[in-house]
Design an enzyme around this catalytic site. Structure first.
Site, mmCIF file in Angstrom:
data_model
loop_
_atom_site.group_PDB
_atom_site.id
_atom_site.type_symbol
_atom_site.label_atom_id
_atom_site.label_comp_id
_atom_site.label_asym_id
_atom_site.label_seq_id
_atom_site.Cartn_x
_atom_site.Cartn_y
_atom_site.Cartn_z
ATOM 1 N N SER A 28 8.462 -0.916 -5.966
ATOM 2 C CA SER A 28 7.367 -0.295 -5.223
ATOM 3 C C SER A 28 6.001 -0.854 -5.599
ATOM 4 O O SER A 28 5.015 -0.570 -4.922
ATOM 5 C CB SER A 28 7.359 1.227 -5.440
ATOM 6 O OG SER A 28 6.893 1.548 -6.736
ATOM 7 N N LYS A 77 2.164 4.016 -10.451
ATOM 8 C CA LYS A 77 1.521 3.971 -9.132
ATOM 9 C C LYS A 77 0.009 3.839 -9.281
ATOM 10 O O LYS A 77 -0.558 4.081 -10.350
ATOM 11 C CB LYS A 77 1.818 5.262 -8.353
ATOM 12 C CG LYS A 77 3.281 5.493 -8.021
ATOM 13 C CD LYS A 77 3.781 4.533 -6.974
ATOM 14 C CE LYS A 77 5.212 4.841 -6.574
ATOM 15 N NZ LYS A 77 6.174 4.551 -7.675
#
Length: 207
Positions: free
Chosen positions: A121, A160
């Protein structure tokens, strides 16, 4: 040549007497060599080279050997970083804390620990599956910075980009891969989120 020996002594601030005393060389050997002004024998040349930290060739010829090490290469100082398991680059996942493992990396990395990335990701931030991510402990990061974040009451962790809007009580964890959706936490959900620290560096293997 005696002049080379004399030069070495002057550069180091060493007297002939001190040299003879330190190495057990007979002073008459040096005196004879000086008076004859000839090339010294190999045994004496080796003693002088070892004492002054130069090559035997330099003692006998005055020619310094060219270094085979490029002058633009510098040694890297290393230190150990504790490895705290894996962190998800995808859906949050449980991470085991394993302080028995360590990663060696440069002392220029200002981090407290590291984690192994798992998933894809964060590929647009060049962080790939299996990379080592170095984390500096801090409770909050600036919007847009990449952080290691634990969610679901610290049972799962993810890597993230963080965007926090306190006036709206909204926290967004944004991946760097369009195939993944943002994680959005609002209101009471914020109590389940905790920032471990800021990602300051990563280490990749050649692929």
């Amino acid at each position: 040549m005696y002049e080379i020996f004399k030069r070495l002594c002057e550069e180091r601030g060493i007297t002939t007497y001190r040299f003879c005393k330190d190495t057990g060389t007979n002073a008459s050997t040096i005196s004879t060599w000086k008076n004859r002004n000839t090339t010294c024998n190999l045994k004496l040349a080796t003693t002088i080279a070892e004492y002054f930290g130069v090559s035997v060739d330099y003692v006998m010829t005055g020619q310094k050997a060219e270094s085979s090490t490029p002058t633009n290469i510098f040694p890297i100082e290393l230190k150990c970083f504790p490895m705290l398991g894996e962190i998800a680059c995808g859906k949050p996942k449980y991470t085991n804390e394993d302080r028995e493992s360590y990663i060696m990396a440069g002392t220029n990395i200002k981090a407290d620990f590291c984690l192994r990335a798992s998933g894809d990701s964060m590929i647009n931030a060049r962080i790939l599956d299996g990379d080592i991510v170095f984390i500096r402990k801090q409770d909050m990061v600036e919007n847009g910075e990449i952080a290691a974040v634990v969610v679901n009451n610290e049972s799962e962790a993810t890597l993230k980009r963080v965007f926090y809007y306190p006036e709206k009580a909204v926290l967004i964890l944004k991946p760097e891969n369009p195939a993944y959706e943002d994680f959005i936490f609002t209101g009471e959900e914020l109590n389940e989120v905790h920032i471990l620290g800021k990602a300051v560096a990563f280490q990749s293997d050649v692929r």
